[in-house]
Scaffold this motif. Sequence first.
Motif, PDB file in Angstrom:
ATOM      1  N   GLU A  68      -7.198   1.502   6.610  1.00 24.35           N
ATOM      2  CA  GLU A  68      -7.761   0.182   6.858  1.00 24.35           C
ATOM      3  C   GLU A  68      -8.039  -0.526   5.532  1.00 24.35           C
ATOM      4  O   GLU A  68      -8.527   0.079   4.572  1.00 24.35           O
ATOM      5  CB  GLU A  68      -9.067   0.310   7.647  1.00 24.35           C
ATOM      6  CG  GLU A  68      -9.744  -1.024   7.923  1.00 24.35           C
ATOM      7  CD  GLU A  68     -11.087  -0.852   8.601  1.00 24.35           C
ATOM      8  OE1 GLU A  68     -11.808  -1.857   8.752  1.00 24.35           O
ATOM      9  OE2 GLU A  68     -11.418   0.286   8.974  1.00 24.35           O
TER      10      GLU A  68
ATOM     11  N   ASP B  92       5.188  -0.075   5.499  1.00 25.52           N
ATOM     12  CA  ASP B  92       5.234  -1.510   5.765  1.00 25.52           C
ATOM     13  C   ASP B  92       6.072  -2.215   4.706  1.00 25.52           C
ATOM     14  O   ASP B  92       6.027  -1.883   3.515  1.00 25.52           O
ATOM     15  CB  ASP B  92       3.828  -2.105   5.775  1.00 25.52           C
ATOM     16  CG  ASP B  92       3.004  -1.619   6.972  1.00 25.52           C
ATOM     17  OD1 ASP B  92       3.616  -1.116   7.932  1.00 25.52           O
ATOM     18  OD2 ASP B  92       1.762  -1.739   6.923  1.00 25.52           O
TER      19      ASP B  92
ATOM     20  N   SER C  97       0.839  -1.197   0.000  1.00 26.84           N
ATOM     21  CA  SER C  97       0.000   0.000   0.000  1.00 26.84           C
ATOM     22  C   SER C  97       0.878   1.253   0.000  1.00 26.84           C
ATOM     23  O   SER C  97       1.927   1.294   0.651  1.00 26.84           O
ATOM     24  CB  SER C  97      -0.906   0.009   1.232  1.00 26.84           C
ATOM     25  OG  SER C  97      -1.638   1.207   1.291  1.00 26.84           O
TER      26      SER C  97
ATOM     27  N   ASP D 248      -1.714   5.088   4.083  1.00 28.92           N
ATOM     28  CA  ASP D 248      -2.103   4.476   5.351  1.00 28.92           C
ATOM     29  C   ASP D 248      -3.617   4.346   5.410  1.00 28.92           C
ATOM     30  O   ASP D 248      -4.351   5.197   4.879  1.00 28.92           O
ATOM     31  CB  ASP D 248      -1.627   5.334   6.526  1.00 28.92           C
ATOM     32  CG  ASP D 248      -0.114   5.493   6.548  1.00 28.92           C
ATOM     33  OD1 ASP D 248       0.569   4.690   5.858  1.00 28.92           O
ATOM     34  OD2 ASP D 248       0.389   6.398   7.240  1.00 28.92           O
TER      35      ASP D 248
ATOM     36  N   ILE E  67      -4.901  -2.707   9.438  1.00 28.09           N
ATOM     37  CA  ILE E  67      -4.396  -1.373   9.132  1.00 28.09           C
ATOM     38  C   ILE E  67      -3.039  -1.524   8.467  1.00 28.09           C
ATOM     39  O   ILE E  67      -2.155  -2.211   8.984  1.00 28.09           O
ATOM     40  CB  ILE E  67      -4.274  -0.501  10.401  1.00 28.09           C
ATOM     41  CG1 ILE E  67      -5.622  -0.382  11.112  1.00 28.09           C
ATOM     42  CG2 ILE E  67      -3.733   0.880  10.042  1.00 28.09           C
ATOM     43  CD1 ILE E  67      -6.708   0.287  10.302  1.00 28.09           C
ATOM     44  N   VAL E  68      -2.900  -0.909   7.317  1.00 20.12           N
ATOM     45  CA  VAL E  68      -1.632  -0.960   6.595  1.00 20.12           C
ATOM     46  C   VAL E  68      -1.049   0.448   6.521  1.00 20.12           C
ATOM     47  O   VAL E  68      -1.766   1.443   6.640  1.00 20.12           O
ATOM     48  CB  VAL E  68      -1.815  -1.542   5.182  1.00 20.12           C
ATOM     49  CG1 VAL E  68      -2.233  -3.007   5.255  1.00 20.12           C
ATOM     50  CG2 VAL E  68      -2.832  -0.740   4.377  1.00 20.12           C
ATOM     51  N   HIS E  69       0.262   0.489   6.330  1.00 21.84           N
ATOM     52  CA  HIS E  69       0.961   1.760   6.242  1.00 21.84           C
ATOM     53  C   HIS E  69       1.869   1.750   5.016  1.00 21.84           C
ATOM     54  O   HIS E  69       2.307   0.697   4.553  1.00 21.84           O
ATOM     55  CB  HIS E  69       1.786   2.022   7.511  1.00 21.84           C
ATOM     56  CG  HIS E  69       0.992   1.970   8.770  1.00 21.84           C
ATOM     57  ND1 HIS E  69       0.745   0.796   9.438  1.00 21.84           N
ATOM     58  CD2 HIS E  69       0.367   2.960   9.475  1.00 21.84           C
ATOM     59  CE1 HIS E  69       0.018   1.055  10.518  1.00 21.84           C
ATOM     60  NE2 HIS E  69      -0.226   2.358  10.559  1.00 21.84           N
ATOM     61  N   ALA E  70       2.147   2.927   4.541  1.00 22.28           N
ATOM     62  CA  ALA E  70       3.005   3.043   3.363  1.00 22.28           C
ATOM     63  C   ALA E  70       4.423   2.568   3.640  1.00 22.28           C
ATOM     64  O   ALA E  70       5.145   2.204   2.704  1.00 22.28           O
ATOM     65  CB  ALA E  70       3.014   4.488   2.872  1.00 22.28           C
TER      66      ALA E  70
END
Length: 428
Positions: free
Chosen positions: A96, A220, A91, A94, A215-218
């Motif tokens: 869900e 990750d 992703s 950031d 929840i993902v983050h840039a």
Amino acid sequence: MERVLASPRPSLLRSRWTLAAALVALALCGAFGWRHFYGADVGTADRNKANSAQAAAPIPVTIAPAKMADFPVYLNGLGAVEPYQTVLIRSRVDGEVAKIAFKQGQMVKQGDVLAQIDPRPYQAALDQAVAKKAQDEATLKNAQLDLVRYTGLAKEDSVAAQKVDTQRATVNELIAQVKGDQASIDSAQTQVDYTTIRSPLTGKTGFRLVDAGNIVHAVDTTGIVTIVQLQPIAVVFTAPEEDVPQINKALAAGVTPVIALSSDGLRTLSQGHLAVVNDAIDPASGAIGMKATFENKDGALWPGLSVATRLLVDTLKQVVVVPDGAVERGPNGLYAFVVGSDNKVESRAITVGEEGDGQSVVLTGLTAGETVVTAGQYRLVQGSLVQSSAASATAAPAGATPSAGATPPASSATPPAVAAPSAPVKAP
């Protein structure tokens, strides 16, 4: 007077026994002598008769004609299949994970939706940027009208020139501000677009690494899924460093075919071409790395699969080719048994060049059309009479034809040898 009989003397008894032993020894010597001088001749005559009968019987062998044909020169190696491209999907914003739109192991096309990140925060930022641009555009329009009025009044000397210049600067400032608003809109729109994650290539998905609701983050590094491109696909393999000049020459000449086979070398999996030669030789192994590309339409090649490779580096034009079984090794070098028109064999020294696919290129010693023995040589000597199942069909060596149903190897125009049903297997 009573007579007493005297016993024989011991010396007389010994003489009799010695005489008897001498007679026995003389008889034995006579028997052995007769067998040596007369019986040996009888045994030798019997053996000569048996050997003559055996020599007169034709020896069953397998034969094949020496052919004039183009001979492909291959470099054999080992390699592993690799995806043509590998992409870890992550992703860029950031949020869900609202939806996972693929199944594990699914084939996806370029542009297919893989996942959806909650877009609402980013959509709100986009709407705000659009509203800000509309506000600044209204202000700019009003400033432009004022500039027109001030310009007209300045011509009548009703307004100072400084007022006109100030208003013109205000209009330019607002124009720049509107352009900045448009940039903000583009940035916000990009963030909204990032919430819909699409496949960058056509390929196969692996295991899903993130489920919906997470929840993902840039930043990750684990990603969401890995996609590999299987069509086309690549094979990485090696060759000895001494073959590098020959490989580069073949690559410079044009498309260089590569065949991928199963690791045991028995099944052809796919055919492709050499794509790139590595820029350096591995000093640890003394090998040069190469990569070949295959269309892989049938999916026979799979990432991680070990394969045997055959790289075509040259094709020898119109050379004499014989089966490998015809080449014999002796104390004086290589030779072959050549069958004459009288079905008798001749041992002939030969020189062999390239070998492969069960065929050998004969540089000297044989000519196209001659018939050679490919199995059963262990019983042959110079001038031996031979018999094969192809004798009636090959009255002349040039007329030899392959057995029904036989097909030549894929890389050679030389037909296989015609095997006699009763021919013995060549001794190692």
